[in-house]
Each structure stands twice: as structure tokens, then as C-alpha cells.
Design a protein around this motif. Structure first.
Motif, PDB file in Angstrom:
ATOM      1  N   ARG A  30       0.844  -1.193   0.000  1.00  0.00           N
ATOM      2  CA  ARG A  30       0.000   0.000   0.000  1.00  0.00           C
ATOM      3  C   ARG A  30       0.877   1.238   0.000  1.00  0.00           C
ATOM      4  O   ARG A  30       1.624   1.486   0.940  1.00  0.00           O
ATOM      5  CB  ARG A  30      -0.902  -0.018   1.237  1.00  0.00           C
ATOM      6  N   THR A  31       0.836   2.010  -1.090  1.00  0.00           N
ATOM      7  CA  THR A  31       1.681   3.197  -1.196  1.00  0.00           C
ATOM      8  C   THR A  31       0.963   4.458  -0.724  1.00  0.00           C
ATOM      9  O   THR A  31       1.592   5.476  -0.487  1.00  0.00           O
ATOM     10  CB  THR A  31       2.160   3.408  -2.640  1.00  0.00           C
ATOM     11  N   ALA A  32      -0.371   4.396  -0.606  1.00  0.00           N
ATOM     12  CA  ALA A  32      -1.100   5.528  -0.042  1.00  0.00           C
ATOM     13  C   ALA A  32      -0.844   5.550   1.459  1.00  0.00           C
ATOM     14  O   ALA A  32      -0.824   4.509   2.119  1.00  0.00           O
ATOM     15  CB  ALA A  32      -2.603   5.389  -0.319  1.00  0.00           C
ATOM     16  N   LEU A  33      -0.646   6.747   1.999  1.00  0.00           N
ATOM     17  CA  LEU A  33      -0.273   6.872   3.405  1.00  0.00           C
ATOM     18  C   LEU A  33      -1.501   6.869   4.309  1.00  0.00           C
ATOM     19  O   LEU A  33      -1.729   7.766   5.112  1.00  0.00           O
ATOM     20  CB  LEU A  33       0.542   8.135   3.627  1.00  0.00           C
ATOM     21  N   ASP A  34      -2.329   5.831   4.191  1.00  0.00           N
ATOM     22  CA  ASP A  34      -3.473   5.674   5.089  1.00  0.00           C
ATOM     23  C   ASP A  34      -3.261   4.486   6.021  1.00  0.00           C
ATOM     24  O   ASP A  34      -4.149   4.071   6.740  1.00  0.00           O
ATOM     25  CB  ASP A  34      -4.766   5.490   4.297  1.00  0.00           C
ATOM     26  N   GLY A  35      -2.066   3.955   5.971  1.00  0.00           N
ATOM     27  CA  GLY A  35      -1.718   2.847   6.849  1.00  0.00           C
ATOM     28  C   GLY A  35      -0.449   3.176   7.611  1.00  0.00           C
ATOM     29  O   GLY A  35      -0.093   4.330   7.792  1.00  0.00           O
ATOM     30  N   LYS A  36       0.263   2.143   8.041  1.00  0.00           N
ATOM     31  CA  LYS A  36       1.489   2.365   8.795  1.00  0.00           C
ATOM     32  C   LYS A  36       2.675   2.524   7.852  1.00  0.00           C
ATOM     33  O   LYS A  36       2.731   1.921   6.786  1.00  0.00           O
ATOM     34  CB  LYS A  36       1.726   1.191   9.749  1.00  0.00           C
ATOM     35  N   LEU A  63       5.909   0.037   4.603  1.00  0.00           N
ATOM     36  CA  LEU A  63       6.369   0.708   3.393  1.00  0.00           C
ATOM     37  C   LEU A  63       7.880   0.906   3.416  1.00  0.00           C
ATOM     38  O   LEU A  63       8.559   0.736   2.403  1.00  0.00           O
ATOM     39  CB  LEU A  63       5.658   2.058   3.241  1.00  0.00           C
ATOM     40  N   ARG A  64       8.430   1.255   4.575  1.00  0.00           N
ATOM     41  CA  ARG A  64       9.884   1.420   4.693  1.00  0.00           C
ATOM     42  C   ARG A  64      10.599   0.080   4.476  1.00  0.00           C
ATOM     43  O   ARG A  64      11.653   0.030   3.841  1.00  0.00           O
ATOM     44  CB  ARG A  64      10.239   1.985   6.065  1.00  0.00           C
ATOM     45  N   TYR A  65      10.031  -0.989   4.986  1.00  0.00           N
ATOM     46  CA  TYR A  65      10.635  -2.315   4.793  1.00  0.00           C
ATOM     47  C   TYR A  65      10.608  -2.692   3.315  1.00  0.00           C
ATOM     48  O   TYR A  65      11.602  -3.185   2.757  1.00  0.00           O
ATOM     49  CB  TYR A  65       9.883  -3.345   5.617  1.00  0.00           C
ATOM     50  N   ALA A  66       9.482  -2.432   2.656  1.00  0.00           N
ATOM     51  CA  ALA A  66       9.369  -2.734   1.230  1.00  0.00           C
ATOM     52  C   ALA A  66      10.372  -1.908   0.422  1.00  0.00           C
ATOM     53  O   ALA A  66      10.988  -2.421  -0.521  1.00  0.00           O
ATOM     54  CB  ALA A  66       7.943  -2.451   0.748  1.00  0.00           C
ATOM     55  N   ALA A  67      10.549  -0.644   0.799  1.00  0.00           N
ATOM     56  CA  ALA A  67      11.511   0.204   0.097  1.00  0.00           C
ATOM     57  C   ALA A  67      12.931  -0.305   0.269  1.00  0.00           C
ATOM     58  O   ALA A  67      13.746  -0.253  -0.655  1.00  0.00           O
ATOM     59  CB  ALA A  67      11.400   1.643   0.608  1.00  0.00           C
ATOM     60  N   ALA A 117      20.805  -4.360   4.286  1.00  0.00           N
ATOM     61  CA  ALA A 117      20.087  -3.259   3.638  1.00  0.00           C
ATOM     62  C   ALA A 117      18.662  -3.169   4.159  1.00  0.00           C
ATOM     63  O   ALA A 117      18.139  -2.094   4.402  1.00  0.00           O
ATOM     64  CB  ALA A 117      20.080  -3.464   2.128  1.00  0.00           C
ATOM     65  N   ALA A 118      18.027  -4.340   4.353  1.00  0.00           N
ATOM     66  CA  ALA A 118      16.648  -4.334   4.828  1.00  0.00           C
ATOM     67  C   ALA A 118      16.569  -4.055   6.318  1.00  0.00           C
ATOM     68  O   ALA A 118      15.776  -3.247   6.765  1.00  0.00           O
ATOM     69  CB  ALA A 118      15.983  -5.669   4.508  1.00  0.00           C
ATOM     70  N   SER A 119      17.420  -4.710   7.110  1.00  0.00           N
ATOM     71  CA  SER A 119      17.330  -4.551   8.564  1.00  0.00           C
ATOM     72  C   SER A 119      17.752  -3.163   9.010  1.00  0.00           C
ATOM     73  O   SER A 119      17.257  -2.632   9.998  1.00  0.00           O
ATOM     74  CB  SER A 119      18.192  -5.609   9.263  1.00  0.00           C
ATOM     75  N   ASP A 120      18.673  -2.557   8.271  1.00  0.00           N
ATOM     76  CA  ASP A 120      19.103  -1.198   8.602  1.00  0.00           C
ATOM     77  C   ASP A 120      18.221  -0.146   7.954  1.00  0.00           C
ATOM     78  O   ASP A 120      18.487   1.046   8.081  1.00  0.00           O
ATOM     79  CB  ASP A 120      20.555  -0.977   8.155  1.00  0.00           C
ATOM     80  N   ALA A 165      16.633   7.763  -1.196  1.00  0.00           N
ATOM     81  CA  ALA A 165      15.583   8.780  -1.117  1.00  0.00           C
ATOM     82  C   ALA A 165      14.977   9.112  -2.471  1.00  0.00           C
ATOM     83  O   ALA A 165      13.827   9.528  -2.555  1.00  0.00           O
ATOM     84  CB  ALA A 165      16.148  10.049  -0.473  1.00  0.00           C
ATOM     85  N   ASP A 166      15.746   8.902  -3.545  1.00  0.00           N
ATOM     86  CA  ASP A 166      15.315   9.343  -4.874  1.00  0.00           C
ATOM     87  C   ASP A 166      14.964   8.170  -5.781  1.00  0.00           C
ATOM     88  O   ASP A 166      14.993   8.302  -7.000  1.00  0.00           O
ATOM     89  CB  ASP A 166      16.427  10.192  -5.510  1.00  0.00           C
ATOM     90  N   TYR A 167      14.637   7.002  -5.208  1.00  0.00           N
ATOM     91  CA  TYR A 167      14.365   5.831  -6.039  1.00  0.00           C
ATOM     92  C   TYR A 167      13.163   5.055  -5.506  1.00  0.00           C
ATOM     93  O   TYR A 167      13.038   4.824  -4.306  1.00  0.00           O
ATOM     94  CB  TYR A 167      15.574   4.897  -6.080  1.00  0.00           C
ATOM     95  N   GLY A 168      12.312   4.623  -6.416  1.00  0.00           N
ATOM     96  CA  GLY A 168      11.239   3.702  -6.095  1.00  0.00           C
ATOM     97  C   GLY A 168      10.407   4.120  -4.902  1.00  0.00           C
ATOM     98  O   GLY A 168       9.995   5.265  -4.745  1.00  0.00           O
ATOM     99  N   LEU A 169      10.142   3.145  -4.018  1.00  0.00           N
ATOM    100  CA  LEU A 169       9.340   3.397  -2.830  1.00  0.00           C
ATOM    101  C   LEU A 169      10.031   4.343  -1.859  1.00  0.00           C
ATOM    102  O   LEU A 169       9.370   4.943  -1.001  1.00  0.00           O
ATOM    103  CB  LEU A 169       9.029   2.070  -2.131  1.00  0.00           C
ATOM    104  N   GLY A 170      11.345   4.473  -1.989  1.00  0.00           N
ATOM    105  CA  GLY A 170      12.061   5.418  -1.142  1.00  0.00           C
ATOM    106  C   GLY A 170      11.561   6.838  -1.324  1.00  0.00           C
ATOM    107  O   GLY A 170      11.601   7.651  -0.394  1.00  0.00           O
ATOM    108  N   ARG A 171      11.072   7.168  -2.527  1.00  0.00           N
ATOM    109  CA  ARG A 171      10.523   8.504  -2.775  1.00  0.00           C
ATOM    110  C   ARG A 171       9.275   8.736  -1.938  1.00  0.00           C
ATOM    111  O   ARG A 171       9.066   9.836  -1.415  1.00  0.00           O
ATOM    112  CB  ARG A 171      10.194   8.679  -4.262  1.00  0.00           C
TER     113      ARG A 171
END
Length: 304
Positions: free
Chosen positions: A96-102, A106-110, A162-165, A170-176
């Protein structure tokens, strides 16, 4: 297997995707029936990501993922003229990329997305909005993995640091999405206190600020995603940060405590209050008030 993957791809298309027959002329939007005939098409929903997509611009891109010990893509869509390809990984549960959840999922997916991009050595400038359309006969299609992926399954193939840390570009994919949310919310926490605007004006201000931040990305997010993030922040701050709640917060956290200012007395009588020590510690900085206001409040606490 090829037909099943293609059916999954088509079933998950947006109702009105972006599409293009020639990227030099940009993209347009139309119903799925028209867009599905184009060479390029939007493959994820506006607010939900069913696929992790990567653009690999080198010959042999459709097969050299195995040489890099990367997980097998669900399907590869290859340009027969140069061997460049889009690699798509189908997710069992959409992100879910809309910010209506936690934000944590999203950070883990990014982080997983970024780790996989690095392993594939995929293009960091890829916007992820459209891909080569596997329905178009110009491209060469191959299906490698019929099972749907979970993020944890993908993470098993990757550098877990990369995932655990929570390493996110910031400028790529879900990181945006994560970056835009963080920058806009930090601005909003302060800005809403400047006049306590009505919600409609506040929502407009949040949208304008988020849009400005979005333009700083090399590949900006779609405006629908930007508006969704701005609306989520505007709604939350409008409800949680009111004039009365802020005044209550200031009263609880910024009113000097008499006992703490004068020093706690020990059985030996304690040490006298020393204004020089306050000067060196500058407690008014942590309280968010000026030096003169601090001493004014201090004098008001002194016994008559």
C-alpha cells in the motif's frame, strides 16, 4: 505458464493506465482496453504496488540475474534489438503506497526493493511508472517464477543489512514515498501553527508543499501519489495538532517547575541557586523560549 503470468499481469492493471506507443511523445491515459494495445503501459495501481519492477539496460538482462544470485523474476520483457529488459517480480500481497496505513511496512518494502535493485544492478533512475507491455508482440517475453513472492522471501536472497538497517535511496522507487512523507510531515508540524488555517486551505498548502518537494526527485512520483501523501498529512495534523492541544502541550512541557529551577534540597540544606550555572546550561534552548522569557518566568516563581 506464459499465459498464466500474462493473465495475472492484465488482471492487476489499473482501470485507466498510463500508456505510450512512443516514449518520445510522453504518456497518455485511457481505459484498459485501449492501453493494453500499446508498447508501454502502467503496471501498478495508483495506490497499491503488485509488482516490483526494474529496468536493466544491458545485453543479456533477461538471464544474467542468475549470475548475480538474484531471485528469479516472475517475468522478463526484453527488447530484441539490444537485449535490455524490464524485470517484474509479482507480489502475493500488494504494498500500500497511499499513506493511510502504517509507514513501517512501506519502509521495509523500500529497503527490500533497493537491495534487489543493487543486486540486479538495475537503473537507479527508473521511475517505475510504466514498463514494456508484455501484451505487445514487439517484445520477447519469458516467465521464470510462477509462484508469487512475499517481501520476506525476496529478502532471503538479498543483503539483509540493507533491509534490517532500513537502507532506502531517497530518490528511487518506494524510497521517494517515504522521503516525501517525512519531509512534508516535518514541515507540516511547524507550519500548521502559523494561523491555524481552515482545513481546505491547509490541505491546499500541504499539496503545494508536497508537490514542490516531489519536483526535487530525479523521477518524480505521479501526482495522484503526491496528493494522497499530502492529504494523509493534512488530515492527521488538522485533527491532532489544534490550537488548544498545542497550548496544552506548551503548558505541560514549557512551564518552569519551581522545585527544579531552585534545586532540590538535600538533608544538608542543599546548594543555593546559581544563575551562572543556568547561563552555561542555557535551559531556555531546550524549552523553546527566549532567555528573557525564561528569566521572567523564573522571577514569577520566586516567593513574595
Amino acid at each position: 505458464m506464459h499465459n498464466a503470468a500474462l493473465a495475472l499481469f492484465n488482471d492487476r492493471l489499473p482501470y485507466k493506465p498510463y500508456f505510450s506507443d512512443d516514449l518520445h511523445f510522453g504518456v497518455r491515459i485511457a481505459g484498459k482496453e485501449r492501453a493494453i494495445l500499446a508498447k508501454y503501459i502502467q503496471f501498478n495501481q495508483p495506490h497499491a504496488m503488485f509488482w516490483l519492477g526494474f529496468d536493466v539496460d544491458r545485453a543479456g538482462a533477461a538471464i544474467d540475474w542468475s549470475d548475480r544470485n538474484a531471485p528469479a523474476p516472475t517475468l522478463t520483457i526484453t527488447n530484441p534489438d539490444n537485449g535490455h529488459a524490464h524485470l517484474l517480480y509479482a507480489l502475493k500481497t500488494s504494498i500500500r503506497t497511499a499513506l493511510d496505513g502504517k509507514m513501517k511496512p512501506l519502509r521495509y518494502a523500500a529497503a527490500v526493493e533497493n537491495a534487489l535493485r543493487k543486486k540486479l544492478e538495475a537503473d537507479a533512475g527508473y521511475s517505475g511508472l510504466i514498463c514494456k507491455n508484455p501484451n505487445h508482440d514487439h517484445w520477447k517475453i519469458a516467465v521464470w517464477q510462477p509462484e508469487l513472492y512475499t517481501l520476506d522471501w525476496l529478502a532471503d536472497f538479498l543483503d539483509l543489512n540493507a533491509a534490517s538497517d532500513k537502507e532506502i535511496v531517497a530518490d528511487y522507487g518506494l524510497g521517494r514515498n517515504c522521503t516525501l512523507f517525512d519531509k512534508t510531515r516535518k514541515w507540516a508540524y511547524r507550519a500548521i501553527r502559523q494561523g491555524w488555517p481552515e482545513y481546505d486551505k491547509w490541505l491546499k498548502a500541504c499539496c503545494e508543499r508536497a508537490s514542490a518537494y516531489n519536483l526535487q526527485f530525479t523521477a518524480p512520483l505521479d501526482q495522484n501519489e503526491v496528493s494522497s501523501i499530502a492529504k494523509s498529512i493534512a488530515k492527521w495534523t488538522n485533527i491532532k495538532i489544534t490550537k488548544s492541544s498545542f497550548e496544552e502541550y506548551v503548558e505541560k512541557t514549557h512551564t518552569p517547575d519551581i522545585q527544579s529551577l531552585r534545586g532540590k534540597k538535600s538533608k544538608g540544606g542543599g546548594r543555593p541557586f546559581n544563575s551562572e550555572s543556568l547561563t552555561s546550561k542555557k535551559p531556555w534552548l531546550s524549552m523553546g523560549i527566549s532567555r528573557s522569557t525564561y528569566y521572567r518566568q523564573l522571577r514569577a516563581c520566586e516567593p513574595v
